[in-house]
Design a protein around this motif. Structure first.
Motif, PDB file in Angstrom:
ATOM      1  N   GLU A   1       4.100  -1.294 -25.142  1.00  0.00           N
ATOM      2  CA  GLU A   1       4.877  -2.398 -25.705  1.00  0.00           C
ATOM      3  C   GLU A   1       4.753  -3.664 -24.859  1.00  0.00           C
ATOM      4  OE1 GLU A   1       8.858  -1.111 -26.427  1.00  0.00           O
ATOM      5  OE2 GLU A   1       8.248   0.467 -27.829  1.00  0.00           O
ATOM      6  N   GLY A   2       3.546  -3.912 -24.365  1.00  0.00           N
ATOM      7  CA  GLY A   2       3.283  -5.144 -23.628  1.00  0.00           C
ATOM      8  C   GLY A   2       3.610  -5.097 -22.151  1.00  0.00           C
ATOM      9  N   TRP A   3       4.149  -3.972 -21.666  1.00  0.00           N
ATOM     10  CA  TRP A   3       4.522  -3.840 -20.256  1.00  0.00           C
ATOM     11  C   TRP A   3       3.561  -2.896 -19.548  1.00  0.00           C
ATOM     12  CZ3 TRP A   3       8.728  -6.334 -17.922  1.00  0.00           C
ATOM     13  CH2 TRP A   3       9.593  -7.008 -18.793  1.00  0.00           C
ATOM     14  N   ASN A   4       3.280  -3.186 -18.271  1.00  0.00           N
ATOM     15  CA  ASN A   4       2.500  -2.296 -17.416  1.00  0.00           C
ATOM     16  C   ASN A   4       3.451  -1.297 -16.754  1.00  0.00           C
ATOM     17  OD1 ASN A   4      -0.288  -3.887 -17.194  1.00  0.00           O
ATOM     18  ND2 ASN A   4       1.359  -5.392 -16.954  1.00  0.00           N
ATOM     19  N   LEU A   5       3.204  -0.013 -16.941  1.00  0.00           N
ATOM     20  CA  LEU A   5       3.999   1.032 -16.286  1.00  0.00           C
ATOM     21  C   LEU A   5       3.216   1.510 -15.065  1.00  0.00           C
ATOM     22  CD1 LEU A   5       5.442   3.046 -19.305  1.00  0.00           C
ATOM     23  CD2 LEU A   5       6.456   1.182 -18.013  1.00  0.00           C
ATOM     24  N   THR A   6       3.716   1.194 -13.886  1.00  0.00           N
ATOM     25  CA  THR A   6       2.938   1.366 -12.660  1.00  0.00           C
ATOM     26  C   THR A   6       2.857   2.799 -12.161  1.00  0.00           C
ATOM     27  OG1 THR A   6       4.826   1.032 -11.187  1.00  0.00           O
ATOM     28  CG2 THR A   6       3.659  -0.951 -11.978  1.00  0.00           C
ATOM     29  N   GLY A   7       3.682   3.700 -12.697  1.00  0.00           N
ATOM     30  CA  GLY A   7       3.703   5.063 -12.184  1.00  0.00           C
ATOM     31  C   GLY A   7       4.643   5.244 -11.009  1.00  0.00           C
ATOM     32  N   ASP A   8       5.507   4.251 -10.754  1.00  0.00           N
ATOM     33  CA  ASP A   8       6.478   4.322  -9.663  1.00  0.00           C
ATOM     34  C   ASP A   8       7.883   4.453 -10.226  1.00  0.00           C
ATOM     35  OD1 ASP A   8       4.804   3.521  -7.144  1.00  0.00           O
ATOM     36  OD2 ASP A   8       4.264   2.068  -8.683  1.00  0.00           O
ATOM     37  N   THR A   9       8.714   5.224  -9.544  1.00  0.00           N
ATOM     38  CA  THR A   9      10.130   5.293  -9.864  1.00  0.00           C
ATOM     39  C   THR A   9      10.876   4.302  -8.980  1.00  0.00           C
ATOM     40  OG1 THR A   9       9.974   7.617 -10.496  1.00  0.00           O
ATOM     41  CG2 THR A   9      12.161   6.780  -9.951  1.00  0.00           C
ATOM     42  N   TYR A  10      11.678   3.456  -9.624  1.00  0.00           N
ATOM     43  CA  TYR A  10      12.403   2.391  -8.922  1.00  0.00           C
ATOM     44  C   TYR A  10      13.851   2.353  -9.382  1.00  0.00           C
ATOM     45  CZ  TYR A  10       9.134  -0.303  -6.061  1.00  0.00           C
ATOM     46  OH  TYR A  10       8.314  -0.723  -5.055  1.00  0.00           O
ATOM     47  N   VAL A  11      14.657   1.682  -8.579  1.00  0.00           N
ATOM     48  CA  VAL A  11      16.035   1.344  -8.943  1.00  0.00           C
ATOM     49  C   VAL A  11      16.196  -0.162  -8.781  1.00  0.00           C
ATOM     50  CG1 VAL A  11      18.454   1.513  -8.257  1.00  0.00           C
ATOM     51  CG2 VAL A  11      17.047   3.565  -8.330  1.00  0.00           C
TER      52      VAL A  11
ATOM     53  N   PHE B   1      14.629  -4.792  -6.309  1.00  0.00           N
ATOM     54  CA  PHE B   1      14.032  -3.522  -6.699  1.00  0.00           C
ATOM     55  C   PHE B   1      13.789  -2.651  -5.469  1.00  0.00           C
ATOM     56  CE2 PHE B   1      13.365  -6.179 -10.283  1.00  0.00           C
ATOM     57  CZ  PHE B   1      13.246  -5.350 -11.395  1.00  0.00           C
ATOM     58  N   ARG B   2      14.211  -1.392  -5.562  1.00  0.00           N
ATOM     59  CA  ARG B   2      14.069  -0.442  -4.451  1.00  0.00           C
ATOM     60  C   ARG B   2      13.220   0.743  -4.888  1.00  0.00           C
ATOM     61  NH1 ARG B   2      16.800   4.115  -3.267  1.00  0.00           N
ATOM     62  NH2 ARG B   2      18.442   3.615  -4.768  1.00  0.00           N
ATOM     63  N   PHE B   3      12.193   1.042  -4.096  1.00  0.00           N
ATOM     64  CA  PHE B   3      11.291   2.156  -4.384  1.00  0.00           C
ATOM     65  C   PHE B   3      12.006   3.489  -4.184  1.00  0.00           C
ATOM     66  CE2 PHE B   3       8.258   5.328  -2.717  1.00  0.00           C
ATOM     67  CZ  PHE B   3       7.342   5.385  -3.766  1.00  0.00           C
ATOM     68  N   VAL B   4      11.765   4.412  -5.107  1.00  0.00           N
ATOM     69  CA  VAL B   4      12.316   5.764  -5.002  1.00  0.00           C
ATOM     70  C   VAL B   4      11.211   6.773  -4.707  1.00  0.00           C
ATOM     71  CG1 VAL B   4      13.584   7.592  -6.189  1.00  0.00           C
ATOM     72  CG2 VAL B   4      14.231   5.196  -6.551  1.00  0.00           C
TER      73      VAL B   4
ATOM     74  N   LEU C   1      11.366   4.244 -14.541  1.00  0.00           N
ATOM     75  CA  LEU C   1       9.977   3.830 -14.355  1.00  0.00           C
ATOM     76  C   LEU C   1       9.897   2.310 -14.212  1.00  0.00           C
ATOM     77  CD1 LEU C   1       8.347   6.062 -17.120  1.00  0.00           C
ATOM     78  CD2 LEU C   1       8.478   6.537 -14.660  1.00  0.00           C
ATOM     79  N   LEU C   2       9.087   1.857 -13.275  1.00  0.00           N
ATOM     80  CA  LEU C   2       8.913   0.425 -13.075  1.00  0.00           C
ATOM     81  C   LEU C   2       7.970  -0.132 -14.128  1.00  0.00           C
ATOM     82  CD1 LEU C   2       9.442  -2.087 -11.312  1.00  0.00           C
ATOM     83  CD2 LEU C   2       7.426  -1.442  -9.969  1.00  0.00           C
ATOM     84  N   ALA C   3       8.417  -1.155 -14.842  1.00  0.00           N
ATOM     85  CA  ALA C   3       7.609  -1.833 -15.859  1.00  0.00           C
ATOM     86  C   ALA C   3       7.467  -3.296 -15.463  1.00  0.00           C
ATOM     87  CB  ALA C   3       8.265  -1.716 -17.228  1.00  0.00           C
ATOM     88  N   VAL C   4       6.243  -3.822 -15.547  1.00  0.00           N
ATOM     89  CA  VAL C   4       5.940  -5.171 -15.063  1.00  0.00           C
ATOM     90  C   VAL C   4       5.053  -5.892 -16.066  1.00  0.00           C
ATOM     91  CG1 VAL C   4       4.979  -6.522 -13.143  1.00  0.00           C
ATOM     92  CG2 VAL C   4       5.973  -4.280 -12.702  1.00  0.00           C
TER      93      VAL C   4
ATOM     94  N   GLY D   1       0.803  -1.212   0.000  1.00  0.00           N
ATOM     95  CA  GLY D   1       0.000   0.000   0.000  1.00  0.00           C
ATOM     96  C   GLY D   1       0.835   1.261   0.000  1.00  0.00           C
ATOM     97  N   GLU D   2       2.020   1.198   0.559  1.00  0.00           N
ATOM     98  CA  GLU D   2       2.984   2.286   0.535  1.00  0.00           C
ATOM     99  C   GLU D   2       4.357   1.685   0.810  1.00  0.00           C
ATOM    100  OE1 GLU D   2       2.326   5.105   3.680  1.00  0.00           O
ATOM    101  OE2 GLU D   2       1.948   3.555   5.159  1.00  0.00           O
ATOM    102  N   ASN D   3       5.396   2.482   0.636  1.00  0.00           N
ATOM    103  CA  ASN D   3       6.740   1.967   0.842  1.00  0.00           C
ATOM    104  C   ASN D   3       6.985   1.625   2.303  1.00  0.00           C
ATOM    105  OD1 ASN D   3       9.492   1.415  -0.010  1.00  0.00           O
ATOM    106  ND2 ASN D   3      10.055   3.262   1.116  1.00  0.00           N
ATOM    107  N   LEU D   4       7.630   0.492   2.546  1.00  0.00           N
ATOM    108  CA  LEU D   4       7.969   0.051   3.900  1.00  0.00           C
ATOM    109  C   LEU D   4       9.385   0.521   4.237  1.00  0.00           C
ATOM    110  CD1 LEU D   4       7.373  -1.682   6.460  1.00  0.00           C
ATOM    111  CD2 LEU D   4       8.394  -3.623   5.223  1.00  0.00           C
ATOM    112  N   PRO D   5       9.538   1.496   5.131  1.00  0.00           N
ATOM    113  CA  PRO D   5      10.886   1.958   5.490  1.00  0.00           C
ATOM    114  C   PRO D   5      11.685   0.858   6.185  1.00  0.00           C
ATOM    115  CG  PRO D   5       9.200   3.545   6.168  1.00  0.00           C
ATOM    116  CD  PRO D   5       8.487   2.279   5.785  1.00  0.00           C
ATOM    117  N   ALA D   6      12.978   0.852   5.936  1.00  0.00           N
ATOM    118  CA  ALA D   6      13.837  -0.153   6.567  1.00  0.00           C
ATOM    119  C   ALA D   6      13.786  -0.049   8.088  1.00  0.00           C
ATOM    120  CB  ALA D   6      15.275   0.016   6.076  1.00  0.00           C
ATOM    121  N   ALA D   7      13.646   1.182   8.611  1.00  0.00           N
ATOM    122  CA  ALA D   7      13.603   1.363  10.064  1.00  0.00           C
ATOM    123  C   ALA D   7      12.388   0.670  10.670  1.00  0.00           C
ATOM    124  CB  ALA D   7      13.594   2.853  10.401  1.00  0.00           C
TER     125      ALA D   7
END
Length: 543
Positions: A411-421, A428-431, A388-391, A317-323
């Protein structure tokens, strides 16, 4: 893509699927796997599970301690299905709105809609009349099953031709009274595996809801990928959590996953972290689904509750911080299973469990899914580079008659609207979010939708909504308002605007803070410069 022949008499939803060329590329859940051509997910989750694990096993529980076995649940579902088709006139393919707080009865209604071959449109009990009217218009809903305590708001929506059956009330024609007179045993409609099972609505940055269409096979696919291969539930598990069934996170985690595994689920309203901890202790919950906000809120209260029954904790639902991950692990010894999902893909598609977890990252693609990080042209970027995250996988985005399909699927991929590394080990790490969506305590809130509601207030001349980082909620909604001349910038004006918003939208969309500005900063082309609002420099003092 050619679809199998439909069992639907009402073909509204199938007729409004995107053109085949705009679909994402769909993958099998495993090499060589294929679901049968005829498949009813309601029958699979209930009838087949009861046959495999036995009808006397516990299936659903409520807050009062009542437990339905699989046999009892099947009897309730079948009776409701009889009412749907015999009393309410529902035919395969009709859309049926489901509305109410989390409860075994709401789950039974959802399963009955599945077995009757209709299409579930499950909304939140918190949704207000304008939101309900919009959803019903987009999905052309003409039937509704609504908890009695939520019926007034649905009536206020004044949906043309809507036939509503209330349940859990005192009316003589209450759904449950009608169902009690029906026989048990209802042969599920032999739907196609790619007949539409549900339409889940989400909001984009424009604020206009998007209907995400999912098939019967999609419902089973999320159970046979993330649940079966990452979560790995057991038949003796008791599932519970905070997400309502109107969110696909809740539908999957609290209905689909436990029933597919022969386990049971506790279905209750969300009453805060203390109540959730009490439920865990009293009902011996072993699998928990909630957002990082709730895990953080529960940390300070853990000492007062017995949570030793927990063995699996899922966060999304949202990013889980490491802390937060480390603090929960230190307090409980449990490793939170982080994940990212989307209404467009139905559930979680990147995650990791047990020793594979790396705190601070979301994880790796769930078996059956593929993911990559791309630039704005759709080209993969090197590891370590944000993009951009593509899945893609066995589920994917199919919007109901919506031109935004072409932006989400490329091109067959879902672009989720999230920036990732993506790192060199494939994690994969959320930005950040790549658009203006505000994620607050696990809720996706479209700023423009809140702006439109504010502009319906007679004292508001202009409005712009942004997110402000918040330690506990991830972000909070902040409204920047230009008042009409003569309206005072006082606390009572703020209170009046918040009360108005709560009458128009679900409470979680209401701004936590309202600030007054002289004018909204705009570009020469008229676009609001939101970054100038976020720094607070334009805020006017209250009078």
């Amino acid at each position: 893509m050619e679809l199998m022949p439909s069992a639907h008499i009402d073909t509204f939803a199938r007729d409004r699927l995107p053109p085949a060329a705009e679909w994402p590329r769909l993958l099998p859940i495993a090499p060589g796997h294929r679901y049968p051509d005829r498949l009813n997910c309601g029958s699979e989750l209930l009838d087949r599970t009861a046959l495999e694990f036995g009808p006397h096993r516990p299936a659903l529980r409520d807050a009062a301690g009542q437990v339905w076995s699989y046999g009892e649940l099947r009897a309730h579902v079948d009776r409701i299905a009889h009412v749907l088709t015999e009393d309410l006139g529902v035919v395969p393919g009709n859309r049926v709105l489901l509305r109410g707080p989390g409860s075994p009865w709401l789950a039974a209604c959802w399963l009955a809609v599945m077995k009757a071959g209709a299409i579930a449109v499950t909304v939140l009990a918190a949704h207000r009349a304008p939101e309900l009217a919009t959803v019903c218009a987009l999905a052309r809903v003409r039937h509704a099953l609504c908890a009695a305590g939520c019926a007034d708001e649905l009536a206020r929506a004044a949906v043309p031709g809507l036939r509503t059956a209330e349940f859990g009330g005192r009316r003589a024609d209450d759904l449950l009274r009608l169902a009690a007179a029906k026989p048990t045993g209802y042969p599920a409609v032999a739907t196609s595996a790619d007949d539409v099972a549900l339409i889940a609505f989400t909001s984009g940055t424009t604020g206009k809801p998007k209907g995400c269409v999912h098939f019967h096979r999609d419902v089973l696919a999320i159970a046979d990928t993330f649940s079966a291969q990452v979560l790995r539930p057991r038949p003796d598990d008791v599932f519970a959590g905070s997400p309502p069934l109107g969110f696909t996170f809740g539908l999957g985690g609290l209905v689909v996953f436990p029933l597919r595994a022969g386990a049971s689920a506790l279905l209750t309203e969300w009453h805060g972290p203390a109540r959730l901890l009490d439920d865990i202790a009293r009902h011996r919950v072993s699998v928990l689904f909630t957002a990082p906000t709730a895990y953080r809120a529960m940390l300070d209260r853990l000492g007062s509750y017995d949570v030793s029954s927990l063995r699996r904790c899922v966060s999304a639902g949202e990013n889980l911080p490491a802390a937060t991950w480390h603090a929960w692990h230190a307090a409980t010894g449990l490793r939170i299973i982080n994940g990212i999902g989307a209404t467009e893909l139905l559930h979680i598609f990147i995650s990791a469990a047990d020793e594979a977890i790396r705190p601070g990252t979301t994880g790796v693609p769930v078996p059956g899914y593929q993911a990559r990080v791309v630039d704005t042209e759709g080209r993969p970027v090197p590891d370590g580079t944000p993009g951009l995250l593509a899945v893609r996988g066995p589920t994917g985005c199919r919007y109901l008659a919506d031109a935004r399909q072409r932006a989400y699927v490329r091109e067959g991929w879902n672009l989720t609207g999230d920036t990732y590394v993506r790192d060199q080990d494939g994690y994969f790490r959320f930005v950040a979010r790549a658009d203006d969506m505000i994620i607050s305590a696990g809720h996706n809130i479209a700023g423009p939708e809140v702006e439109e509601a504010l502009l319906r207030h007679p004292d508001v001349l202009e409005a712009a909504v942004t997110g402000r980082p918040d330690e506990r909620r991830g972000a909070i909604v902040v409204a920047h308002v230009v008042l009409r001349p003569g309206v005072p910038r006082r606390d009572d004006t703020v209170a009046a605007l918040k009360e108005f918003i709560r009458s128009e939208l679900a409470g979680y969309k209401c701004p936590r803070d309202i600030v007054f500005v002289e004018a909204l900063p705009r570009t020469p082309t008229g676009k609001v410069q939101r970054f100038r609002l976020r720094d607070g420099a334009l805020q006017l003092p209250r009078e």
